[in-house]
Enzyme design. Structure first.
Site, PDB file in Angstrom:
ATOM      1  CD  GLU A   7      -3.999 -10.735  16.190  1.00 31.03           C
ATOM      2  OE1 GLU A   7      -4.377 -10.371  15.047  1.00 31.03           O
ATOM      3  OE2 GLU A   7      -2.819 -10.644  16.559  1.00 31.03           O
ATOM      4  CB  SER A  61      -1.397   5.651  -2.474  1.00 27.80           C
ATOM      5  OG  SER A  61      -0.330   6.074  -1.679  1.00 27.80           O
TER       6      SER A  61
HETATM    7 ZN   LIG Z   1       0.079   8.693   1.978  1.00 32.44          ZN
END
Ligand SMILES: [Zn+2]
Length: 505
Positions: free
Chosen positions: A237, A110
């Site tokens: 949180e 990516s």
């Molecule tokens: Zn991936």
């Protein structure tokens, strides 16, 4: 999904028999829908106006098989057969194929792929918006090999900018819009090498804060809160968790000091309570790491991708010079890596809903919307002539009818198989507790293949299902969208949208 322009299809396909118009020959509905498609194609006209606004939608790992299966899944959720359904972006006038390889990888990652889309040059796998001259994991200086991104160039031109992702805001895809890093893992200072730090290089979260183009990123929404504060500090949180930073810098606080008029939110209640017309800068960090899957979102008190898209556009549209927005459906990829098709398809459907939100809030006269993926995955949609309307997550059934039922398709050993499978990944039979005998598949007869967390069957056993090196699709609408056709090198996408915006490097 309401609002889709597929009424004519639903109308045409509702009748399998030939319909007879009063006083004329019978008309085959397929002929009619084919004619309608011809007329739409003939009516297309190239729009060569300047794109004031650009929105890049990035489905991480959204292969063509993923889009195809998600389209069927979406239609079947509404009780339709599914095949004739169209996801929002499938109605866009132009589309093409995109070659996704990195300079050093046939099957890419990516970071390298998104860098190509954001900078206009291909680079190595694992690299975030630096050119191919850099070596992975080796940072020679804070600006060495930097290549300006589309988002940076838009900021310099005075436009408003935004980044949205369901992953950590510092994860490879969103990071490639605003940061430059020789290693995608350098999301916080503790993850960096000592050598890189000594050379003055800084982590991705800190680069978000020190981003120096224009007046900075105007809207940033996603996960990854842990990278913005220290190990000595408890999470808001989840008080039993801490931040990930070794330097213990509180970047959220620093961002608020930088932008006294800005709004920081970390849950959906705060998010929906915002007065967006009065908000100029918005930072939302909704989880310590990635945001939850859409299927689990409500229990996490997080906004959806389409809600985040709507909020971002409401803010960005206030800028008279226009805007540049990147929206990532980041967890399609994660579900695929887990061999889990149902969540991958459900994430894709929500991604398509976010695209529809952008279509509704913009005009194709001045806004170029691009929808693409960074790389594919190994999901396969196959079977021996599977019947129309077969549940997409179910076992393959034939088109013949025996004893009033469609027969279940079976392999050479008499075992049923599903339509959706992966080439590799954790869905390998052995991991289900099946015998190790070669070619002995698991018996799916008693398995709920449509369960939320079911892992589809895989041929090659891998802990994490892998990316594919296959081409992905690109869909475009608005000014210069006619450029996005044919088979395109991934880095050319940048040159196309920059040309549409009439921006120069
Ligand atoms: Zn991936």
């Amino acid at each position: 999904m309401p609002g889709f322009m597929n009424g004519w299809i639903a109308g045409a396909l509702a009748f399998t028999a030939l319909s007879v118009a009063a006083g004329s020959e019978p008309v085959d509905p397929w002929h009619q829908s084919g004619q309608a498609a011809l007329h739409r194609a003939l009516a297309k006209q190239a729009n060569t106006a300047r794109a004031k606004n650009v929105i890049v939608f990035l489905g991480d790992g959204m292969s063509i098989a993923t889009i195809n299966a998600a389209r069927i899944y979406d239609g079947q959720q509404r009780g339709e057969s599914g095949e004739e359904n169209q996801l929002s972006f499938e109605t866009f006038p132009y589309s093409g194929l995109v070659k996704t390889y990195n300079t050093d990888a046939m099957v890419p990652d990516s970071a390298g792929t998104m860098s190509a889309i954001m900078t206009g040059v291909k680079t190595k796998a694992g690299i975030v918006s630096l050119d191919d001259g850099v070596s992975y994991d080796q940072c020679d200086g804070p600006t060495a090999h930097n290549v300006a991104t589309g988002l940076e160039l838009a900021e310099r031109a005075g436009k408003a900018t935004g980044v949205i992702s369901t992953t950590r805001l510092t994860h490879a895809t969103p990071a490639a819009t605003y940061a430059h890093s020789a290693n995608r893992e350098w999301e916080n200072d503790a993850a960096m090498s000592a050598a890189a730090r000594e050379n003055g290089c800084v982590d991705i979260a800190l680069q978000f804060l020190t981003f120096a183009s224009g007046d900075g990123v105007d809207v940033a929404l996603g996960g990854g809160r842990e990278n913005f504060f220290g190990r000595a500090q408890a999470d808001t949180e989840y008080p039993d968790k801490t931040g990930a930073r070794a330097d213990n810098n509180d970047l959220i606080n620093a961002w608020q000091m930088q932008h006294p008029q800005g709004q920081y939110v970390w849950n959906r209640e705060q998010f929906v309570a915002l007065d967006l017309n009065k908000t100029k800068k918005l930072l939302g960090l909704f989880e310590p790491s990635h945001m939850r899957y859409e299927s689990d979102r409500e229990s996490g008190n997080e906004p959806s991708l389409s809600e985040m898209t709507k909020a971002a556009l409401t803010i960005l549209k206030q800028n008279k010079k226009g805007y540049f927005l990147m929206v990532e459906g980041g967890r399609i990829d994660h579900a695929h890596h887990g061999g889990n098709a149902r969540n991958a398809l459900n994430e894709t459907v929500e991604f398509a809903r976010a695209v529809q939100t952008a279509v509704d809030l913009s005009s194709d006269k001045d806004t170029l919307i691009i929808v693409t993926a960074d790389h594919g995955h190994t999901l396969s949609l196959a079977g021996d002539v599977v019947r129309r309307g077969n549940p997409i997550l179910g076992l393959a059934q034939g088109i013949e009818v025996e004893h009033d039922e469609h027969p279940i398709r079976r392999d050479l050993n008499g075992k049923p198989y599903a339509i959706l499978n992966y080439i590799n990944g954790p869905g390998f039979g052995e991991l289900f507790g099946a015998p190790k005998t070669a070619y002995d598949r698991i018996d799916l007869s008693q398995v709920d293949t449509s369960a939320w967390l079911h892992r589809q069957e895989a041929l090659i056993p891998l802990k994490s299902e892998s990316h594919s090196g296959e081409d992905v699709a690109v869909y475009a609408r608005g000014p210069w969208s006619h450029l996005f056709t044919g088979t395109i090198e991934q880095h050319a996408l940048f040159h196309f949208y920059l040309h549409a915006m009439q921006l120069n490097k």
